[in-house]
Design an enzyme around this catalytic site. Structure first.
Site: not given
Ligand SMILES: [Zn+2]
Length: 493
Positions: A452, A328, A308, A381
């Site tokens: 993640e 995030e 992002h 992420h």
């Molecule tokens: Zn993400």
């Protein structure tokens, strides 16, 4: 330290939301060892970083600041560490080692402004940001705590072994040794130590002794980090090194003898390359237990994708009334910058797809990695779910049919990262998942993984995710997993 970064990013986002990045907000105060520093121009916030005139701050600390007009560079020297900054460049050199910054030094009203906290950290200072009072606190390192390395020499002992002797002006305690191959070398990192500058030739960052005996050619030494001295023994072949302290603890001995098994890999206690014993303090990079990258892997390009950014905040961690506590994109960037720092310190070649809060389209990310001919793609992420229940850490990969042999596949690196990061982060293990539908995995041609870390949507995890501890655990676990994964495939060849 990392908390400072996040707070400053949040601050930058807040300023941006008011519509004027340089609007008059409450001024930032800078304190050095508890005393307010009056700079001629007040500290300015640029891209979420407190920028100050270089000369004033570092000369107040007792350092030296030199402006190199032709190269548009600022050279800052402090306590044996040299930081070289280039105007408008996000790459700095710390004792000759490259580090990436998320904001570049700049010239405003004919004054050189540098990211103060970043540079102070590199010089071994502790930096705190106090949000309520908008104070940046810088504490210079306590020089009295450090041992001064005053001499390094070699000798042949009567029983036919060779010894490197490292002498200090006081007791040494924390050190870590590692054995690497191609080329074969034995590395000793001594924490809490400064190298006497008299041991290094003028204008150089590394000193050396030519040995030329049957065990090793050369001994090299440098101030590897602000408080870590690195001694490297360039071996002529496979050898074992044993480190011991003198009776009064003020000298370290490295005794080298021929390796009993002359096969590849480390000798001695059966550990993996670069991962032999650890007496280092956990506070510095030497304590991260990240091995050096095998020499044959050092030309591989690792692309790091901080997920992002810019107009895309990614998932958002919110409080019970719906206020955003953490985007995030900012968390990913902080972790990715640290991961980049760690990978480079381990000898890896890296490329950051973004190193500030800029927007990058999803499909442009794998496209850029393809264009660069990257060898590994690592996306950083953190997770989210409509329900607040799901929690834990997972790693995604997709083994592609590749037209080029990289020596490893996505799952090899995913497995290694998964193993390490589960251990460092310490959350629920959600496993390694094959995810062929994820764009960065299926549009990149090289082996690729997505990490993640944890769930912003889970209130318990969110609290942990906003701590320095989580970000450091994420970055260290990922770096260790990547390096170990690559080293394992180097050995398999
Ligand atoms: Zn993400």
């Amino acid at each position: 330290m990392r908390g400072l970064r996040v707070l400053l990013f949040i601050l930058a986002v807040m300023i941006a939301m008011t519509g004027a990045a340089f609007a008059a907000v409450d001024p930032v105060t800078m304190k050095l060892d508890g005393k307010v520093i009056e700079t001629e121009v007040p500290p300015t916030i640029i891209s979420g970083r407190t920028m100050v005139p270089a000369k004033f701050l570092f000369e107040s600390m007792g350092g030296t600041v030199e402006w190199l007009e032709a190269a548009r560079q600022v050279k800052i020297g402090y306590d044996g560490t040299e930081v070289l900054l280039t105007i408008d460049s996000k790459t700095a050199l710390v004792n000759g080692n490259e580090i990436k910054m998320d904001v570049a030094p700049t010239i405003v009203s004919r004054r050189t402004l540098i990211p103060a906290a970043l540079v102070a950290e590199q010089l071994g200072c502790k930096v705190n940001w106090i949000n309520e009072t908008r104070v940046v606190e810088i504490f210079t390192p306590d020089k009295t705590e450090k041992a001064l390395i005053t001499g390094i020499e070699t000798e042949e002992t009567s029983n036919g072994t060779y010894r490197v002797i490292i002498e200090a002006d006081r007791e040494l305690s924390a050190y870590k040794d590692s054995l690497y191959d191609s080329p074969d070398r034995f590395v000793l990192d001594i924490s809490g130590a400064k190298l006497d500058q008299a041991l290094i030739p003028e204008g150089m960052t590394e000193g050396s002794i030519e040995a030329g005996n049957e065990m090793f050619d050369k001994v090299r030494f440098s101030q590897f980090e602000a408080a870590t001295v690195r001694v490297v023994v360039d071996l002529t072949g496979k050898a074992e090194g044993e480190v011991s302290l003198s009776a009064d603890n003020t000298s370290l001995y490295i005794d080298l003898k021929e390796s009993e098994d002359s096969g590849s890999g480390p000798s001695g206690n059966g550990s993996t390359p670069g991962d032999v014993g650890n007496n280092g303090s956990p506070a510095d990079l030497a304590g991260t237990d990240i091995p050096m990258l095998a020499a044959s892997m050092q030309d591989k390009l690792i692309v790091i994708d901080p997920g992002h950014g810019g107009s895309d905040p990614g998932s958002q961690g919110k409080d019970s009334s719906g206020n955003v506590l953490q985007n995030e994109k900012d968390l990913n960037l902080t972790i990715a910058l640290r991961l980049n720092e760690l990978l480079q310190a381990a000898g890896a070649k890296t490329y950051m797809l973004r190193s500030d809060d800029s927007t990058m389209a999803l499909y442009d990310r794998p496209a850029k990695a393809n264009e660069l001919g990257a060898d590994l793609y690592v996306a950083v992420h953190n997770n989210s779910n409509e329900s607040s229940t799901p929690n834990g850490t997972e790693v995604h990969y997709y083994n592609k049919n590749m037209d080029r042999d990289y020596g490893y596949v996505s799952k090899d690196i995913a497995d290694s990262v998964h193993q390490e990061i589960i251990a460092t982060i310490g959350l629920k293990d959600r496993g390694v998942k094959s995810s062929p539908s994820l764009a960065v995995l299926n549009r990149s041609v090289m082996p690729a993984i997505i990490i993640e870390g944890a769930f912003l949507s889970n209130p318990t995890e969110l609290v942990y995710m906003m701590t320095d501890q989580f970000k450091e655990a994420y970055a260290v676990g990922a770096a260790r997993g990547i390096i170990k994964g690559l080293n394992a495939s180097a050995e398999a060849f």
